[in-house]
Structure formats: C-alpha cells, structure tokens
Design a protein around this motif. Sequence first.
Motif, mmCIF file in Angstrom:
data_model
loop_
_atom_site.group_PDB
_atom_site.id
_atom_site.type_symbol
_atom_site.label_atom_id
_atom_site.label_comp_id
_atom_site.label_asym_id
_atom_site.label_seq_id
_atom_site.Cartn_x
_atom_site.Cartn_y
_atom_site.Cartn_z
ATOM 1 N N LYS A 236 2.892 -42.690 -26.942
ATOM 2 C CA LYS A 236 2.113 -41.809 -26.074
ATOM 3 C C LYS A 236 1.640 -42.511 -24.802
ATOM 4 O O LYS A 236 1.474 -41.880 -23.759
ATOM 5 N N ASN A 237 1.428 -43.829 -24.892
ATOM 6 C CA ASN A 237 0.966 -44.551 -23.704
ATOM 7 C C ASN A 237 2.030 -44.578 -22.612
ATOM 8 O O ASN A 237 1.720 -44.922 -21.470
ATOM 9 N N GLU A 238 3.256 -44.245 -22.964
ATOM 10 C CA GLU A 238 4.326 -44.272 -21.975
ATOM 11 C C GLU A 238 4.616 -42.901 -21.394
ATOM 12 O O GLU A 238 5.414 -42.784 -20.480
ATOM 13 N N TYR A 239 4.011 -41.864 -21.930
ATOM 14 C CA TYR A 239 4.219 -40.570 -21.296
ATOM 15 C C TYR A 239 2.931 -39.916 -20.830
ATOM 16 O O TYR A 239 2.962 -38.941 -20.088
ATOM 17 N N TYR B 225 6.606 -37.699 -13.647
ATOM 18 C CA TYR B 225 6.510 -39.119 -13.990
ATOM 19 C C TYR B 225 5.046 -39.505 -14.223
ATOM 20 O O TYR B 225 4.461 -40.275 -13.460
ATOM 21 N N CYS B 226 4.462 -38.969 -15.273
ATOM 22 C CA CYS B 226 3.030 -39.192 -15.454
ATOM 23 C C CYS B 226 2.706 -40.392 -16.334
ATOM 24 O O CYS B 226 1.589 -40.908 -16.291
ATOM 25 N N GLY B 227 3.638 -40.861 -17.150
ATOM 26 C CA GLY B 227 3.354 -41.987 -18.031
ATOM 27 C C GLY B 227 3.140 -43.281 -17.278
ATOM 28 O O GLY B 227 3.644 -43.480 -16.168
ATOM 29 N N ASP B 228 2.373 -44.185 -17.879
ATOM 30 C CA ASP B 228 2.113 -45.469 -17.235
ATOM 31 C C ASP B 228 3.409 -46.260 -17.025
ATOM 32 O O ASP B 228 3.475 -47.118 -16.135
ATOM 33 N N ALA B 229 4.415 -45.990 -17.829
ATOM 34 C CA ALA B 229 5.689 -46.687 -17.659
ATOM 35 C C ALA B 229 6.319 -46.358 -16.314
ATOM 36 O O ALA B 229 7.093 -47.149 -15.770
ATOM 37 N N SER C 258 20.156 -15.237 -3.322
ATOM 38 C CA SER C 258 19.217 -14.119 -3.198
ATOM 39 C C SER C 258 17.969 -14.295 -4.059
ATOM 40 O O SER C 258 16.895 -13.799 -3.712
ATOM 41 N N GLU C 259 18.078 -14.984 -5.194
ATOM 42 C CA GLU C 259 16.911 -15.219 -6.030
ATOM 43 C C GLU C 259 16.009 -16.270 -5.377
ATOM 44 O O GLU C 259 16.495 -17.209 -4.739
ATOM 45 N N PRO C 260 14.675 -16.152 -5.530
ATOM 46 C CA PRO C 260 13.792 -17.216 -5.033
ATOM 47 C C PRO C 260 14.142 -18.542 -5.714
ATOM 48 O O PRO C 260 14.394 -18.580 -6.919
ATOM 49 N N PHE C 261 14.190 -19.614 -4.941
ATOM 50 C CA PHE C 261 14.533 -20.920 -5.495
ATOM 51 C C PHE C 261 13.470 -21.329 -6.512
ATOM 52 O O PHE C 261 12.272 -21.267 -6.237
ATOM 53 N N MET C 262 13.909 -21.746 -7.698
ATOM 54 C CA MET C 262 13.008 -22.033 -8.797
ATOM 55 C C MET C 262 12.815 -23.541 -8.961
ATOM 56 O O MET C 262 13.784 -24.292 -9.037
ATOM 57 N N ILE C 263 11.543 -23.982 -9.024
ATOM 58 C CA ILE C 263 11.225 -25.376 -9.343
ATOM 59 C C ILE C 263 10.448 -25.391 -10.648
ATOM 60 O O ILE C 263 9.335 -24.856 -10.746
ATOM 61 N N PHE C 264 11.062 -25.991 -11.646
ATOM 62 C CA PHE C 264 10.492 -26.069 -12.990
ATOM 63 C C PHE C 264 10.199 -27.539 -13.280
ATOM 64 O O PHE C 264 11.087 -28.387 -13.220
ATOM 65 N N VAL C 265 8.943 -27.853 -13.579
ATOM 66 C CA VAL C 265 8.522 -29.230 -13.819
ATOM 67 C C VAL C 265 8.458 -29.496 -15.319
ATOM 68 O O VAL C 265 7.815 -28.743 -16.063
ATOM 69 N N GLY C 266 9.121 -30.569 -15.739
ATOM 70 C CA GLY C 266 9.085 -30.984 -17.134
ATOM 71 C C GLY C 266 8.765 -32.457 -17.240
ATOM 72 O O GLY C 266 9.259 -33.279 -16.462
ATOM 73 N N ILE C 267 7.945 -32.821 -18.193
ATOM 74 C CA ILE C 267 7.510 -34.194 -18.347
ATOM 75 C C ILE C 267 8.705 -35.098 -18.665
ATOM 76 O O ILE C 267 9.591 -34.736 -19.447
ATOM 77 N N LYS C 268 8.746 -36.260 -18.024
ATOM 78 C CA LYS C 268 9.773 -37.248 -18.294
ATOM 79 C C LYS C 268 9.258 -38.179 -19.379
ATOM 80 O O LYS C 268 8.176 -38.770 -19.264
ATOM 81 N N VAL C 269 10.030 -38.340 -20.449
ATOM 82 C CA VAL C 269 9.613 -39.139 -21.588
ATOM 83 C C VAL C 269 10.657 -40.219 -21.841
ATOM 84 O O VAL C 269 11.856 -39.938 -21.894
#
Length: 545
Positions: free
Chosen positions: A228-231, A176-180, A212-223
């Motif tokens: 662009k000012n909102e993301y 959640y990096c956007g100013d929105a 058995s697999e290592p738990f995966m955390i994948f970060v993706g930008i929320k748009v």
Amino acid sequence: MNKIYILIITIFVFISCSKAEPDNDGISDIELNFTQFDVTLSSGEKSIGVIDNDNKHISLYDVKDPLEIVSVSYKFSEDVSIITPNPNTRIGKWEITEKFRLHSSESFEDYTVEIPDFEEPVYENQATISPLETFGTTVRYHMLDLNGDPDKAKEESTAFEAFSNQKMNGIRFPLYCGDAFGGHPEEGVVVEDVYAKPLKSLENAKAAYSGSEPFMIFVGIKVLTSNKNEYYPDWVSTDDDGIIPDKYAQLLVDFIAFMDKKGHTINAIAFDKESVRMSVDNFKISADSLRAKTARLGYVVPKIVAPELLDPQGDTSNGWMNELYDKGYQDRYDIFGNHYYQRDHTVAGFAKLKYEFDLAQSDRTRPQWATEPHWNNDSSIFRTESAFGVMFDHTDLGLDAFMWWGYPIEGSTTIKSPIMRSYSGAILGSIPIRMLDHDGEETFTNGKLHTRAYLRGNEVNVFLINVVNPNIAGIVPASYEDYAVGILDGFKIDGRVTVRQWQDDSVVGSEVEGEVILVDAIEEKQFLLDIPTGTFTQLTFKIKE
C-alpha cells in the motif's frame, strides 16, 4: 473494234469463274462436326449429348450442376485435326455454357455446349443473422490505455493513426499517487515532471482527434506492487496501511485542478484497481468528499467507476459489490467497470460478471466499461477463443467503452496486432445483433464455432472463431466448406461480402494481415464461405431493405 473487246472480256470472266468453282467445291467438302459428346457425372450416371450440327450446338440433359462432371467422351469427323480447349481440361471448372472450336488445316467451327437442366444449388442456412434483433448497447468509446505505457502516443504520427484513422476517442490516464512514483508528495502538490510522458501522449491524442463523441479522459490509479505504501502516499495512508478517505479525495481534487490548468477535463475516475485496497466505507466517504469538493470549486464532477476488481466476485457473502448494496451506498458510483480476464471466460466466470452487472443495473441504468481486457500469452490463433470470448461476454451484456491492455496501434509482426485492431474498429459505434450458428450462441465450449455479429448503420461485421486449444485433450477439429450464412428480417445483402481470414502464424504461407477475398451473395439473402480449422474470420457487408 468495241465488239471484239467485249467478246474478249466475256471469255476471260467465263474462264475465271470456271476455275474458281472447283475451289469452292473443295471447301464445302470439309466436315468439322462432333459425332459424339457425352459426360459422366460424379454419381456414375451419364448424359448423352444431343448434337445439332446445323446450329453447332450440343445439349447435355439431366446435368443439374456442371461441377458434377468427372469425365468427357467425344468424337468428331475425320477432317478435324484438333479441338480447343481440350474438354478434359474443363473438368472441375465447367460452366453452364462452354465453347469448343474444331480445327482443320484450312478452317474451323465453333460449337456451344449447354447444360439446359442446370439448377442453382439450394443451401440450407447453417447460421443466420437478424438485424432487427439488437441487444446490449452501442459501443461508444475505444480508449487508449496509458496506464501500461505512458509513451503510447508520444509521436504525433502514432497519435494521428490512433485518434484519426482508427477513430479512438479517449484515454485511460495513470494516477501516479504512490510514493514509488512521487507524483503527490503532499497535499496540494502535483509534480509535473512525473506526468510528463502521459501528458505528451494525451496532448497528441487530443490534437489528432476529430470524432463526434466528446473526448473522454478516464483516470485510473497506477499500481506497481501490493504494498500500500507504493500506491498511496504517506500523507494519505494510516499507520496500519489503511487509507484516510477524505485525504485521498483531496489528492484526486489536486490532480483534477492540475489537469484543468493544463486544459484537460477529467471525465471519470476509478478509486481502486484490482485488489481490494479500499473498504466499502472508505469508498463511500471518498466519493462523497470528491463530489462535494469538485462541485464547490467549479470543476466538472467526474463519474466514478467501480468496483475495478481483479476478476468479478459474483454473489458472495463478503463480496465488495454485495456489501456496497447491502449498506445502501450504491449511488456512490456511476459506471460499472471491472477487470475481466481470459481466465474468467468460463461459464462460472461469466455468471459472476453477469451477477455484478445485473446488480449494477438494479437501482439505475449504468454503462459498463471493460477497463482492462487482455490478450495474454503468445499470438497463437487459439488464444482468440478466450481473448475475444471476453469481449463477446461484455458486448452481450452491453458495453459502452473498452480499453485494451497493450493495444497495438501500429505494427504487425504477428496476427495478434491486426486482429485486435480489426475487431476494435468494427465494434466501435456498433450494437450487437442476433447471430445463431449451428453450434448455438454460447462461446465457452472449446473447439466449437463461436460467432458474433454487430451492426453500425447499414454495415454488418461478423466474427467467427474456429480454433482448437492444443492444451485440451479430446477436441476434434472441425472444418467447414461452403458454410451457409443467411440474413433475416426481410433484409438483403447489398453488394459483395468481404472475408478477411487469419490462420496461425505457424501455418506456412499465412498472412499476418489476413487473407482477403470477396464473396458474392446468393439472391441477396445468403452467402457461402469456408471456415478451416484454426482460423479467425471477419466478414463485412452492407444490408438494405
């Protein structure tokens, strides 16, 4: 006195036996026999029954299949009052050996009717499965997407269903990096309240997970929008809506540090999403900066997922992937990830995906992630042709991880939910194996039978899509009865085949969870099934050598 007593007894026994003899003679006079037993076959030919009344047996010769019997003609002796069951009631259900009982008012006789010339039908395989012909890769991760809904696992019971029962093993976590959103108002600051919902789901997921697999955390930008000012927040953006790549890398490091304090390690990150918001040059700078900063601070250096475009571009002069490689920046990403949608499941669309996939493998082997497959629109059965055609395309190339947009953990108001769960559960931990049906292997032609098979240990899962898109004119629906599927490479089918078949929600009597039947294998190497028009079918069975 004793002699007189013996004489009386002798006379009594003689008289009793004499009276019994007429009764025995009466029973033996009753005849309960067939005098005729003939059948007519669907070909029009007749089989005249050979009757053996001594052994109460009738042979019907020249009948290869009892189901070909269409009528029965029979006669019996005068003492017969009724026959059970009525032979005509067995038409369509006739077995190799049938039993019939002739009744009189005082007795009965059982007859056996046998078809000595019966031959097991031989079915030519219309589709074959080759367990030794593997391709692609084993699917290792099925992740839950919180980008669309951060509350997906807010309930512990829901998380347990997903990460224990369904064996999901990763999360796509929103950035959640956007100013929105206000998650990153300035350098070094991460607003915890903004991340409260996805953090709750993540904590529940990890608590429920026992795989058995290592738990995966994948970060993706929320748009939210294309603005662009909102993301990107202001402190990361330039005046002309550009991005300051080193600042953006710092934002990511801030987030990694924040999550680390919460006990969560970020395993993978995607810098962009769908629209090309970051130039190749800025991508390179951001990647270098992120890797250097995380390594210097002692954090796990996350894998970088790219290009994450909205539809693959293919081999175009201004394509993002081509530019990345032309500039020699290809070592700045670790995982090939793209948004490949239902509209892309065409010959041309797949060619673009394959071009980019091959390019991603040209300098080193990279895993492929399907980071946002969709089943868009309604739950009509014909939508499976494109929704799962997308997944077939991914697994054909080699799929390491996938995360559905809007994955239904629970609930089954339409066929859409159980079908998505069924397919996802089947391919996790599986590798594709060669399956060739009568229509071939391609899955782009509407109205054809589309099939794929997957192997996990000794378990085979097969998916067959036989649908017709009502929006495309000129497609002739096809329906298959006793469709013969054979197993090759010296393997045998171990036990029965479980067939789970869905019809469209609009079909009267259709089951949302699908209709399940068990099918016997023929000599352990073949089985038959019906594939009506408008169905999505899953087959599950074990194999042995």
